[in-house]
Design an enzyme around this catalytic site. Structure first.
Site, PDB file in Angstrom:
ATOM      1  N   HIS A  58       1.049  -1.591   0.043  1.00  0.00           N
ATOM      2  CA  HIS A  58       0.113   0.429  -0.360  1.00  0.00           C
ATOM      3  C   HIS A  58       0.816   1.485  -0.063  1.00  0.00           C
ATOM      4  CE1 HIS A  58      -3.179  -3.057   2.083  1.00  0.00           C
ATOM      5  NE2 HIS A  58      -3.481  -2.802   0.619  1.00  0.00           N
ATOM      6  N   GLY A  83      -1.278  -9.048  12.997  1.00  0.00           N
ATOM      7  CA  GLY A  83      -2.004  -7.605  13.006  1.00  0.00           C
ATOM      8  C   GLY A  83      -2.944  -7.523  11.845  1.00  0.00           C
ATOM      9  N   THR A  84      -2.933  -7.649  11.440  1.00  0.00           N
ATOM     10  CA  THR A  84      -4.546  -7.777  10.626  1.00  0.00           C
ATOM     11  C   THR A  84      -5.703  -7.986  10.678  1.00  0.00           C
ATOM     12  OG1 THR A  84      -4.382  -7.312   7.637  1.00  0.00           O
ATOM     13  CG2 THR A  84      -3.382  -9.219   8.677  1.00  0.00           C
TER      14      THR A  84
HETATM   15  C1  BV8 Z   1      -8.256  -2.313  -5.436  1.00  0.00           C
HETATM   16  C2  BV8 Z   1      -2.985   2.836   2.783  1.00  0.00           C
HETATM   17  C3  BV8 Z   1      -9.468  -2.895  -7.498  1.00  0.00           C
HETATM   18  C4  BV8 Z   1      -4.244   4.488   2.494  1.00  0.00           C
HETATM   19  C5  BV8 Z   1      -4.600   1.125   2.852  1.00  0.00           C
HETATM   20  C6  BV8 Z   1     -13.715  -6.640  -2.450  1.00  0.00           C
HETATM   21  C7  BV8 Z   1     -12.771  -7.184  -3.265  1.00  0.00           C
HETATM   22  C8  BV8 Z   1     -11.352  -6.500  -4.161  1.00  0.00           C
HETATM   23  C9  BV8 Z   1     -11.643  -4.940  -4.233  1.00  0.00           C
HETATM   24  C10 BV8 Z   1     -12.895  -4.953  -2.832  1.00  0.00           C
HETATM   25  C11 BV8 Z   1     -14.050  -5.597  -2.242  1.00  0.00           C
HETATM   26  N1  BV8 Z   1     -14.542  -5.131  -1.255  1.00  0.00           N
HETATM   27  C12 BV8 Z   1     -13.912  -4.018  -1.470  1.00  0.00           C
HETATM   28  C13 BV8 Z   1     -12.399  -3.594  -2.345  1.00  0.00           C
HETATM   29  C14 BV8 Z   1     -12.169  -2.463  -2.237  1.00  0.00           C
HETATM   30  C15 BV8 Z   1     -11.296  -1.772  -0.957  1.00  0.00           C
HETATM   31  C16 BV8 Z   1     -11.333  -2.938   0.625  1.00  0.00           C
HETATM   32  O1  BV8 Z   1     -10.342  -4.522   0.416  1.00  0.00           O
HETATM   33  N2  BV8 Z   1     -12.503  -2.393   0.820  1.00  0.00           N
HETATM   34  C17 BV8 Z   1     -12.180  -3.093   2.149  1.00  0.00           C
HETATM   35  C18 BV8 Z   1     -12.879  -1.818   3.381  1.00  0.00           C
HETATM   36  C19 BV8 Z   1     -13.348  -3.848   2.073  1.00  0.00           C
HETATM   37  N3  BV8 Z   1      -9.799  -2.871  -2.234  1.00  0.00           N
HETATM   38  C20 BV8 Z   1      -9.159  -1.073  -3.182  1.00  0.00           C
HETATM   39  O2  BV8 Z   1     -10.012  -0.306  -2.551  1.00  0.00           O
HETATM   40  C21 BV8 Z   1      -7.755  -2.002  -3.022  1.00  0.00           C
HETATM   41  N4  BV8 Z   1      -7.590  -1.228  -4.738  1.00  0.00           N
HETATM   42  O3  BV8 Z   1      -9.158  -3.262  -4.286  1.00  0.00           O
HETATM   43  O4  BV8 Z   1      -8.624  -2.035  -6.101  1.00  0.00           O
HETATM   44  C22 BV8 Z   1      -8.665  -1.939  -8.332  1.00  0.00           C
HETATM   45  C23 BV8 Z   1      -8.537  -2.647  -9.597  1.00  0.00           C
HETATM   46  C24 BV8 Z   1      -7.823  -2.025 -11.216  1.00  0.00           C
HETATM   47  C25 BV8 Z   1      -7.937  -0.434 -10.808  1.00  0.00           C
HETATM   48  C26 BV8 Z   1      -8.518   0.381  -9.738  1.00  0.00           C
HETATM   49  C27 BV8 Z   1      -9.114  -0.199  -9.026  1.00  0.00           C
HETATM   50  C28 BV8 Z   1      -6.512  -0.959  -1.829  1.00  0.00           C
HETATM   51  C29 BV8 Z   1      -6.580  -1.151  -0.774  1.00  0.00           C
HETATM   52  C30 BV8 Z   1      -5.260  -0.793  -0.575  1.00  0.00           C
HETATM   53  C31 BV8 Z   1      -5.878   0.648   0.961  1.00  0.00           C
HETATM   54  N5  BV8 Z   1      -4.506   1.688   1.509  1.00  0.00           N
HETATM   55  N6  BV8 Z   1      -3.353   1.677   2.898  1.00  0.00           N
HETATM   56  C32 BV8 Z   1      -3.173   4.921   4.320  1.00  0.00           C
HETATM   57  O5  BV8 Z   1      -2.711   4.080   5.100  1.00  0.00           O
HETATM   58  O6  BV8 Z   1      -3.901   5.791   4.093  1.00  0.00           O
HETATM   59  S1  BV8 Z   1      -4.886  -0.643   3.298  1.00  0.00           S
HETATM   60  C33 BV8 Z   1      -5.326   0.547   5.433  1.00  0.00           C
HETATM   61  O7  BV8 Z   1      -5.849  -0.711   6.217  1.00  0.00           O
HETATM   62  C34 BV8 Z   1      -3.918   0.436   6.035  1.00  0.00           C
HETATM   63  O8  BV8 Z   1      -2.620   0.130   4.734  1.00  0.00           O
HETATM   64  C35 BV8 Z   1      -3.872  -0.986   7.097  1.00  0.00           C
HETATM   65  O9  BV8 Z   1      -2.820  -2.482   6.958  1.00  0.00           O
HETATM   66  C36 BV8 Z   1      -4.725  -1.886   5.960  1.00  0.00           C
HETATM   67  C37 BV8 Z   1      -5.507  -3.041   5.946  1.00  0.00           C
HETATM   68  O10 BV8 Z   1      -6.057  -2.399   7.693  1.00  0.00           O
HETATM   69  P1  BV8 Z   1      -5.403  -3.441   8.980  1.00  0.00           P
HETATM   70  O11 BV8 Z   1      -3.705  -3.844   8.363  1.00  0.00           O
HETATM   71  O12 BV8 Z   1      -5.757  -4.780   9.200  1.00  0.00           O
HETATM   72  O13 BV8 Z   1      -5.299  -2.948   9.617  1.00  0.00           O
HETATM   73  P2  BV8 Z   1      -6.938  -2.435  11.310  1.00  0.00           P
HETATM   74  O14 BV8 Z   1      -6.808  -1.422  11.633  1.00  0.00           O
HETATM   75  O15 BV8 Z   1      -7.954  -3.166  10.198  1.00  0.00           O
HETATM   76  O16 BV8 Z   1      -6.045  -3.964  12.247  1.00  0.00           O
HETATM   77  C38 BV8 Z   1      -5.663  -3.830  12.709  1.00  0.00           C
HETATM   78  C39 BV8 Z   1      -5.398  -4.769  13.510  1.00  0.00           C
HETATM   79  O17 BV8 Z   1      -4.288  -5.747  14.342  1.00  0.00           O
HETATM   80  C40 BV8 Z   1      -6.866  -5.665  14.243  1.00  0.00           C
HETATM   81  O18 BV8 Z   1      -7.041  -7.158  13.702  1.00  0.00           O
HETATM   82  C41 BV8 Z   1      -6.298  -6.311  15.524  1.00  0.00           C
HETATM   83  O19 BV8 Z   1      -6.836  -6.724  16.378  1.00  0.00           O
HETATM   84  C42 BV8 Z   1      -4.953  -6.617  15.143  1.00  0.00           C
HETATM   85  N7  BV8 Z   1      -3.533  -5.649  16.753  1.00  0.00           N
HETATM   86  C43 BV8 Z   1      -3.940  -5.223  17.151  1.00  0.00           C
HETATM   87  N8  BV8 Z   1      -2.969  -4.682  18.427  1.00  0.00           N
HETATM   88  C44 BV8 Z   1      -1.873  -5.892  18.016  1.00  0.00           C
HETATM   89  C45 BV8 Z   1      -2.728  -6.705  16.660  1.00  0.00           C
HETATM   90  N9  BV8 Z   1      -1.589  -7.512  16.224  1.00  0.00           N
HETATM   91  C46 BV8 Z   1      -0.879  -8.347  17.205  1.00  0.00           C
HETATM   92  N10 BV8 Z   1       0.010  -7.195  17.827  1.00  0.00           N
HETATM   93  C47 BV8 Z   1      -0.507  -6.501  18.317  1.00  0.00           C
HETATM   94  N11 BV8 Z   1       0.139  -5.788  19.222  1.00  0.00           N
END
Ligand code: BV8
Length: 246
Positions: A122, A189-190
């Site tokens: 990303h 952590g995701t």
């Molecule tokens: C795309 C950069 C198509 C920006 C980020 C179905 C199929 C395909 C796509 C989609 C779909 N449904 C929706 C989509 C679109 C979308 C998507 O997935 N949406 C989600 C919300 C459903 N995907 C996209 O748009 C992607 N692009 O599909 O393009 C395309 C193809 C061709 C041409 C044009 C378009 C792009 C996705 C990238 C988005 N950008 N980041 C920024 O950061 O500002 S993603 C963003 O979320 C961060 O990078 C982050 O890393 C990422 C994922 O979140 P997590 O890392 O999992 O973090 P989160 O807070 O959610 O969870 C933290 C976890 O850690 C928790 O589980 C917690 O319990 C745990 N935790 C907490 N403490 C600890 C721990 N674990 C271990 N130790 C600890 N101490």
């Protein structure tokens, strides 16, 4: 979690493993004080939903707001230090014949911890690019938010993949290739919600890899993991490395 809590069969599997992949998310940086993507934002930003800001539409609508949000996150990341979880992955890279680190994180903490080869799915918020030419540009010290590109005058933007934008082709290709050919795949952590990153563990298990989840909480992946190590990465990973190599 200590070494004694780790399953012996996993330790044995890791001792025999050749190719290992680790996919990390915002959780591995939580213990460095970088808020995870879905944790409530603090201060000025608590009224904003990251999913609404991390999009090309938001930048189009209000470039200053989005630029300032990233400036706020950059300052958080600059002030953060890699933690024991990041460092344990550096050790795994050192000991294993073939280790691939794939991160969804944009904070650059894996590289600062010493990981040599990191696939950034990303992008990285410490880098800026021209929003028109997409060439990397150092914004330097400027009050302008966002600064103009010195070459063409278009606004600079953070070098990250926004929702709705395609991931760098080489990054997702390399990550998928590695997932399909590894012996063990770690999801660390995701929340396993963001695509296409969230499909990598399945690509690994379909190709016969052992899949391990490290997360203090349950995720949609948990029920499909061969091992779930329910704890913070900063504790679990060092315990795992010490159990395997001590
Ligand atoms: C795309 C950069 C198509 C920006 C980020 C179905 C199929 C395909 C796509 C989609 C779909 N449904 C929706 C989509 C679109 C979308 C998507 O997935 N949406 C989600 C919300 C459903 N995907 C996209 O748009 C992607 N692009 O599909 O393009 C395309 C193809 C061709 C041409 C044009 C378009 C792009 C996705 C990238 C988005 N950008 N980041 C920024 O950061 O500002 S993603 C963003 O979320 C961060 O990078 C982050 O890393 C990422 C994922 O979140 P997590 O890392 O999992 O973090 P989160 O807070 O959610 O969870 C933290 C976890 O850690 C928790 O589980 C917690 O319990 C745990 N935790 C907490 N403490 C600890 C721990 N674990 C271990 N130790 C600890 N101490």
């Amino acid at each position: 979690m200590t070494e004694n809590d780790l399953p012996d069969s996993l330790i044995r599997t890791m001792r025999n493993a050749r190719r290992v992949v680790a996919l990390t998310g915002a959780g591995i940086s939580a213990e460095s004080g970088v808020p995870t993507f879905r944790e409530a934002q603090t201060g000025l930003w608590e009224t904003y939903e990251p999913l609404d800001l991390a999009t090309p539409e938001a930048f189009e609508r209000d470039p200053r707001l989005v630029w300032e949000w990233y400036e706020w996150r950059r300052k958080l990341v600059d002030a953060a230090e890699p933690n024991a979880g990041h460092r344990a992955l550096v050790e795994l890279e050192y000991w294993l014949p073939d280790f691939t680190l794939v991160t969804q994180n944009v904070d650059g903490l894996h590289q600062r911890a010493g990981s040599r080869s990191v696939i950034e799915l990303h992008g990285n918020i410490t880098r800026s690019i021209c929003s028109a030419e997409r060439t990397p540009i150092d914004p330097g010290l400027t009050e302008l938010a966002p600064p103009p590109c010195p070459q063409c005058g278009a606004s600079l933007r953070p070098d990250v993949v926004w929702f709705g934008e395609a991931l760098p082709a080489a990054a997702i290709l390399d990550a998928t290739e590695s997932a399909r050919s590894c012996d063990v795949f770690f999801s660390i952590g995701t929340s396993s919600l963001v695509q296409p990153a969230a499909s990598l563990p399945e690509a690994a298990t379909r190709s016969g890899a052992i899949m391990v989840e490290i997360n203090p909480e349950k995720t949609p992946l948990s029920s499909r993991a061969d091992y779930v190590l329910r704890g913070p990465a900063g504790e679990v990973l060092p315990a795992l490395v010490s159990a395997i190599y001590s």
